[in-house]
Design an enzyme around this catalytic site. Structure first.
Site, PDB file in Angstrom:
ATOM      1  N   SER A 110      13.886 -63.912  23.221  1.00 38.94           N
ATOM      2  CA  SER A 110      12.386 -63.378  23.051  1.00 38.94           C
ATOM      3  C   SER A 110      12.362 -63.031  21.629  1.00 38.94           C
ATOM      4  O   SER A 110      13.012 -62.305  21.027  1.00 38.94           O
ATOM      5  CB  SER A 110      12.151 -62.355  23.900  1.00 38.94           C
ATOM      6  OG  SER A 110      10.740 -61.645  23.415  1.00 38.94           O
ATOM      7  N   ASP A 137     -10.194 -61.844  44.202  1.00 30.37           N
ATOM      8  CA  ASP A 137      -9.104 -62.964  44.552  1.00 30.37           C
ATOM      9  C   ASP A 137      -8.293 -62.683  45.718  1.00 30.37           C
ATOM     10  O   ASP A 137      -8.063 -63.634  46.587  1.00 30.37           O
ATOM     11  CB  ASP A 137      -8.515 -63.392  43.318  1.00 30.37           C
ATOM     12  CG  ASP A 137      -7.289 -62.041  42.687  1.00 30.37           C
ATOM     13  OD1 ASP A 137      -7.729 -61.098  43.298  1.00 30.37           O
ATOM     14  OD2 ASP A 137      -6.654 -62.475  41.981  1.00 30.37           O
ATOM     15  N   SER A 147       1.928 -61.437  31.712  1.00 30.94           N
ATOM     16  CA  SER A 147       2.826 -61.662  32.518  1.00 30.94           C
ATOM     17  C   SER A 147       2.654 -62.992  33.365  1.00 30.94           C
ATOM     18  O   SER A 147       3.438 -63.950  33.218  1.00 30.94           O
ATOM     19  CB  SER A 147       3.031 -60.737  33.466  1.00 30.94           C
ATOM     20  OG  SER A 147       1.920 -60.424  34.077  1.00 30.94           O
ATOM     21  N   ALA A 179      -2.447 -54.617  28.488  1.00 29.65           N
ATOM     22  CA  ALA A 179      -3.681 -54.439  28.435  1.00 29.65           C
ATOM     23  C   ALA A 179      -4.810 -54.881  29.491  1.00 29.65           C
ATOM     24  O   ALA A 179      -5.869 -54.944  29.328  1.00 29.65           O
ATOM     25  CB  ALA A 179      -4.366 -54.977  27.020  1.00 29.65           C
ATOM     26  N   ASP A 194      -4.967 -64.925  38.096  1.00 35.32           N
ATOM     27  CA  ASP A 194      -4.388 -64.875  36.634  1.00 35.32           C
ATOM     28  C   ASP A 194      -3.460 -66.023  36.478  1.00 35.32           C
ATOM     29  O   ASP A 194      -3.741 -66.824  35.377  1.00 35.32           O
ATOM     30  CB  ASP A 194      -3.385 -63.454  36.343  1.00 35.32           C
ATOM     31  CG  ASP A 194      -4.173 -62.259  36.616  1.00 35.32           C
ATOM     32  OD1 ASP A 194      -5.406 -62.317  36.730  1.00 35.32           O
ATOM     33  OD2 ASP A 194      -3.561 -61.255  36.920  1.00 35.32           O
TER      34      ASP A 194
HETATM   35  C1  GLA Z   1      -5.244 -57.698  38.587  1.00 33.09           C
HETATM   36  C2  GLA Z   1      -4.551 -58.972  39.496  1.00 33.09           C
HETATM   37  C3  GLA Z   1      -5.687 -60.288  40.130  1.00 33.09           C
HETATM   38  C4  GLA Z   1      -6.821 -59.582  40.257  1.00 33.09           C
HETATM   39  C5  GLA Z   1      -7.250 -58.394  39.407  1.00 33.09           C
HETATM   40  C6  GLA Z   1      -8.662 -57.876  39.947  1.00 33.09           C
HETATM   41  O1  GLA Z   1      -5.458 -58.562  37.262  1.00 33.09           O
HETATM   42  O2  GLA Z   1      -3.428 -59.455  38.888  1.00 33.09           O
HETATM   43  O3  GLA Z   1      -5.006 -60.853  40.718  1.00 33.09           O
HETATM   44  O4  GLA Z   1      -6.746 -59.076  41.541  1.00 33.09           O
HETATM   45  O5  GLA Z   1      -6.427 -57.501  39.291  1.00 33.09           O
HETATM   46  O6  GLA Z   1      -9.651 -58.833  40.029  1.00 33.09           O
END
Ligand code: GLA
Length: 381
Positions: free
Chosen positions: A71, A40, A130, A125, A174
Site C-alpha cells: 500500500s 438498498d 472500502s 468519509a 457501494d
Molecule cells: C452505507 C452502506 C450502503 C447503504 C448506505 C445507506 O453506505 O454501505 O449499503 O445501505 O449506507 O443508503
C-alpha cells in the site's frame, strides 16, 4: 489529505519497486449517492454516481499462488497464499484477502500476483473507499486469472467479502456502483434484480460533496438497528422487503406498526418513490425536480429515519440558503460524514466558498468540499 494518484504515478511506483512495467493497471472508483438512502437493504432503488476518486492497483501475475500487495497510502505490505487464507487484525489487507476468499468460495480458480495499491478516496468519509478497494482487488484477480468480468457478480462478491470476511453489514449499493458506474451519468440500480440504467445529469448542473468533517461512533450498531426495524416492518406488511410496499399500501395498513417502526418504514417507502421520480426527472432534464426530491429525502432521513446529525442538518441548511443550490441532502449511512448537493454549474465557485464559510461560522469546523465528476466503474486501463 490523500495524495491525488494518477495512472502514470502508479505505473512509476510499480516500476521502481519491481524493475519492470506492470502487466495491468486497474482502477475502481468511490461513490456518492444522489438519492435512495437506506433503501438498498430493503431491495429498493438507489441513484448513485461513481466519482473521480478511486483506488488504483498496478500488478503483474506470479507463477505461484502467493499475493504480495504493497500500500502506498498506508504503511506496509501484505503477503499471503491463496491456499491458506487466514483472518488478520483488520486494516486494508483484510479487504484484499476477503475478496480472494469470496472469489474462491464461489468456485473461481485464482492466480497469485504482486503489485502496489493506492487511492484518493477519503477514508471514513462515507465515499466508499472500502468498496473501491474491494472492486479494484476483484478486477485485479479477474485480470491475472483470465476470468470473465461480470459486474453484478463481482459486486456481490465484494459485498460478501465485506459482510463475511471484514464483518461489516452493508447493502449492495457501494459495490454495485463501483463496478458499474458510467461517466457523465448516475446509475439507477434496482437492488433486488441488480438491473441498472444510466441516467444523464441535467445540462448545466454539477455535483458537490460536502464533508462535515464529523464522524460518529456507533454508526454500525445504529445501521444494524435500522435494518432490523425495516425487516420487522416488512414482516408486519407480509412482504419479503419494504420494496414491495407502495405508499398507498403503507397508508392503508401502517396503523399496525408501532410509532418508531412506522416512521422508519415510511422513510423507505417514500424514498423508493422519490428515487424513481428523481431518475424520471433526470431523464427529462428537470434539474429543479431532482433538487426538490433531494431536499425531501433529507427531511425524511432526518425526521423519520433519524440518521442525520446536527452538523449534517447545518450543512444542508447552509446549502439550501444559496441560490445556486437545486437540492442538498445527507448521503451515505449518516450520523456524520457527507452531504451531496446538485447545483448550477456556472456558480460552483460561489457556492463552495460561501457554503464552506457559513458552515464553518456556524459550527467552528472546517468542512472539505469536493466538486465531483461522474466516472466509469472498475476497469483495466
Ligand atoms: C452505507 C452502506 C450502503 C447503504 C448506505 C445507506 O453506505 O454501505 O449499503 O445501505 O449506507 O443508503
Amino acid at each position: 489529505m490523500l495524495m491525488r494518484w494518477s495512472e502514470s504515478v502508479i505505473r512509476r511506483e510499480f516500476e521502481q519497486r519491481f524493475q519492470s512495467p506492470p502487466a495491468f493497471v486497474v482502477r475502481a472508483p468511490g461513490r456518492v449517492n444522489l438519492i435512495g438512502e437506506h433503501t438498498d437493504y430493503n431491495d429498493g432503488f438507489v441513484l448513485p454516481l461513481a466519482i473521480d476518486r478511486a483506488v488504483w492497483l498496478a500488478l503483474r501475475p506470479r507463477g505461484d499462488r502467493q499475493v504480495l500487495a504493497h500500500s502506498l497510502d498506508f504503511t506496509g505490505s501484505t503477503t499471503f497464499t491463496l491456499d491458506n487464507l487466514t483472518r488478520g487484525n483488520g486494516g486494508w489487507a483484510e479487504y484484499v484477502k476477503g475478496v480472494a476468499w469470496a472469489l474462491q468460495e464461489s468456485g473461481h480458480r485464482l492466480r497469485g500476483w504482486e503489485g502496489v495499491i493506492a487511492g484518493d478516496v477519503p477514508v471514513g468519509a462515507g465515499l466508499s473507499s472500502s468498496a473501491a478497494l474491494e472492486l479494484a482487488v476483484a478486477r485485479a484477480f479477474v485480470a491475472v486469472s483470465e476470468l470473465p468480468w461480470d459486474m453484478a457478480a463481482m459486486a456481490r462478491l465484494g459485498q460478501q467479502a465485506e459482510n463475511e470476511w471484514v464483518g461489516v453489514r452493508c447493502g449492495i449499493m457501494d459495490q454495485m456502483i463501483s463496478a458499474a458506474g458510467r461517466a457523465g451519468h448516475a446509475l439507477l440500480i434496482d437492488c433486488r434484480s441488480l438491473h441498472t440504467e444510466a441516467v444523464p445529469f441535467p445540462a448545466g448542473t454539477t455535483v458537490v460533496v460536502l464533508d462535515t468533517a464529523t464522524r460518529r461512533g456507533l454508526v454500525a450498531s445504529a445501521y444494524n438497528e435500522r435494518r432490523r426495524q425495516c425487516e420487522s416492518a416488512a414482516r408486519a406488511f407480509g412482504v419479503a422487503a419494504l420494496r414491495d410496499v407502495s405508499s398507498a399500501h403503507f397508508e392503508a395498513e401502517c396503523s399496525r406498526l408501532d410509532e418508531i417502526t412506522r416512521r422508519r418504514a415510511r422513510h423507505v417507502v417514500t424514498e423508493n418513490e422519490r428515487t424513481l421520480q428523481a431518475a424520471e426527472a433526470m431523464r427529462r432534464g428537470d434539474a429543479e425536480a431532482v433538487g426538490r426530491l433531494m431536499n425531501a429525502s433529507h427531511a425524511s432521513l432526518r425526521d423519520d429515519f433519524a440518521v442525520s446529525s446536527r452538523e449534517l442538518d447545518i450543512m444542508v441548511e447552509c446549502g439550501q440558503s444559496h441560490p445556486a443550490c437545486l437540492g442538498i441532502r445527507m448521503t451515505g449511512a449518516g450520523f456524520g460524514g457527507c452531504a451531496v448537493a446538485l447545483i448550477h454549474r456556472e456558480q460552483t465557485e460561489a457556492f463552495t466558498s460561501t457554503v464552506a464559510a457559513r458552515y464553518r461560522a456556524e459550527t467552528g469546523i472546517k468542512p472539505v468540499l469536493y466538486v465531483c465528476a461522474a466516472t466509469d466503474g472498475a476497469s483495466v486501463i
